[in-house]
Write an enzyme that holds these catalytic residues in place. Structure first.
Site, PDB file in Angstrom:
ATOM      1  N   ASP A  64      47.809 -24.805 -27.639  1.00 49.14           N
ATOM      2  CA  ASP A  64      46.846 -23.767 -27.296  1.00 49.14           C
ATOM      3  C   ASP A  64      47.629 -22.456 -27.261  1.00 49.14           C
ATOM      4  O   ASP A  64      48.433 -22.217 -26.349  1.00 49.14           O
ATOM      5  CB  ASP A  64      46.219 -24.064 -25.941  1.00 49.14           C
ATOM      6  CG  ASP A  64      45.232 -22.990 -25.488  1.00 49.14           C
ATOM      7  OD1 ASP A  64      45.166 -21.919 -26.115  1.00 49.14           O
ATOM      8  OD2 ASP A  64      44.528 -23.221 -24.485  1.00 49.14           O
ATOM      9  N   SER A 144      41.432  -8.000 -39.781  1.00 51.58           N
ATOM     10  CA  SER A 144      40.051  -8.045 -40.255  1.00 51.58           C
ATOM     11  C   SER A 144      39.590  -6.635 -40.573  1.00 51.58           C
ATOM     12  O   SER A 144      40.028  -5.670 -39.934  1.00 51.58           O
ATOM     13  CB  SER A 144      39.136  -8.638 -39.180  1.00 51.58           C
ATOM     14  OG  SER A 144      37.781  -8.523 -39.538  1.00 51.58           O
ATOM     15  N   TYR A 157      35.594  -8.460 -30.317  1.00 51.29           N
ATOM     16  CA  TYR A 157      36.369  -9.064 -31.406  1.00 51.29           C
ATOM     17  C   TYR A 157      36.914  -7.968 -32.325  1.00 51.29           C
ATOM     18  O   TYR A 157      38.091  -7.970 -32.687  1.00 51.29           O
ATOM     19  CB  TYR A 157      35.490 -10.034 -32.189  1.00 51.29           C
ATOM     20  CG  TYR A 157      36.091 -10.524 -33.479  1.00 51.29           C
ATOM     21  CD1 TYR A 157      36.988 -11.581 -33.497  1.00 51.29           C
ATOM     22  CD2 TYR A 157      35.763  -9.921 -34.690  1.00 51.29           C
ATOM     23  CE1 TYR A 157      37.548 -12.039 -34.681  1.00 51.29           C
ATOM     24  CE2 TYR A 157      36.314 -10.357 -35.879  1.00 51.29           C
ATOM     25  CZ  TYR A 157      37.207 -11.416 -35.874  1.00 51.29           C
ATOM     26  OH  TYR A 157      37.760 -11.847 -37.049  1.00 51.29           O
ATOM     27  N   ALA A 160      39.742  -6.163 -30.710  1.00 48.03           N
ATOM     28  CA  ALA A 160      40.968  -6.969 -30.716  1.00 48.03           C
ATOM     29  C   ALA A 160      41.648  -6.906 -32.069  1.00 48.03           C
ATOM     30  O   ALA A 160      42.878  -6.804 -32.163  1.00 48.03           O
ATOM     31  CB  ALA A 160      40.644  -8.414 -30.341  1.00 48.03           C
ATOM     32  N   LYS A 161      40.864  -6.968 -33.139  1.00 44.83           N
ATOM     33  CA  LYS A 161      41.459  -6.898 -34.477  1.00 44.83           C
ATOM     34  C   LYS A 161      42.038  -5.505 -34.746  1.00 44.83           C
ATOM     35  O   LYS A 161      43.060  -5.359 -35.423  1.00 44.83           O
ATOM     36  CB  LYS A 161      40.418  -7.268 -35.532  1.00 44.83           C
ATOM     37  CG  LYS A 161      40.059  -8.750 -35.540  1.00 44.83           C
ATOM     38  CD  LYS A 161      41.267  -9.625 -35.843  1.00 44.83           C
ATOM     39  CE  LYS A 161      40.898 -11.082 -35.980  1.00 44.83           C
ATOM     40  NZ  LYS A 161      42.060 -11.940 -36.302  1.00 44.83           N
TER      41      LYS A 161
END
Length: 268
Positions: A64, A144, A157, A160-161
């Site tokens: 993890d 991304s 998200y 974060a990218k």
């Protein structure tokens, strides 16, 4: 073309699905040793078998990547098996929810940040001392286009990218003197080459929040806005960019974000 990866060791997080899985086999086809990192042992062992069929040596490590103790143990297992880590590919990531930010649950923010940013920080910091000691290394993050244009209903998200892209450039500055290059790929959207073998927990798994809204749709319907190449990328196509950045052919490339978006950013 010889990419200079034969006998080198690559750690690939998120190695059981989509871009990570395709990267494992692509690196193996160049003769690399591949440490397949993920949480689904059944799928991980499948990928190790793919790696070995492709011509590399494989090692499955259950980990993890949001848990630093597990990350440190994974890195130690890789070094014990192969003696070095030459390439790090951070392909692990997921999406906690798909919702307008104003309606989102703050608990999902922590998950999005942990899965897509903090995990990358942990793995990169754990691997870097080994690369610094040997005076060489390649780090390739999976970013991304969400970092640049934002993905609607996936605001945290996307944030974060964006941090991953900035981290890539900053780390490139810090590590260049040690013979380490740091780059990222920035895909717009991908479909797995082998959707029947996607592991549970992947953002491309049928029960993931992202996939719930697009299952059964064709690429044209999925695309949020026009691309010059009217389809999603194949995972293997993104993997090819990763292999390039990990190779000797990219020895003079660092701090770069390789956009692989089918021309989305320039489409009118």
């Amino acid at each position: 073309m010889d990419m200079g990866l034969s006998g080198r060791t690559a750690v690939v997080t998120g190695g059981t699905a989509n871009i990570g899985r395709a990267t494992c086999t692509a690196l193996a086809s160049e003769g690399a040793n591949v440490v397949v990192v993920g949480r689904n042992e059944e799928k991980g062992l499948e990928v190790v078998a793919d790696v070995e069929r492709a011509g590399g040596q494989g090692l499955w490590v259950s980990c993890d990547v949001t848990d630093r103790a597990q990350v440190d143990a994974m890195v130690e297992a890789a070094v014990q098996r192969f003696g070095a880590i030459d390439v790090l590919v951070t392909a692990a990531g997921n999406i906690a929810s798909v919702a307008a930010f104003v309606d989102s649950d703050p608990a999902t923010w922590e998950l999005d940040l942990s899965w897509n940013l903090t995990s990358v920080l942990h793995v990169t910091q754990a691997v870097l001392p080994h690369m610094i000691a040997q005076g060489r290394g390649r780090v390739v993050h999976v970013g991304s286009t969400a970092a640049d244009i934002g993905d609607s209903l996936m605001s945290v998200y996307s944030a974060a990218k964006g941090a991953i892209h900035t981290f890539t450039r900053t780390l490139a500055r810090e590590t260049a003197a040690h013979g380490i290059t740091v780059n990222a790929v920035s895909p717009y959207g991908t479909r797995p080459d082998d959707p029947a073998h996607v592991s549970s927990g992947s953002r491309t798994a049928p029960d993931s929040p992202m996939m719930q809204g697009i299952i059964g749709l064709d690429d044209k319907s999925v695309l949020g806005h026009k691309t010059l190449i009217p389809r999603l990328a194949k995972a293997s196509e993104v993997a090819s960019g990763i292999v390039y950045l990990a190779s000797d052919h990219a020895a003079y490339v660092t701090g770069e974000i390789l956009t692989m978006d089918g021309g989305a950013r320039i489409a009118s």
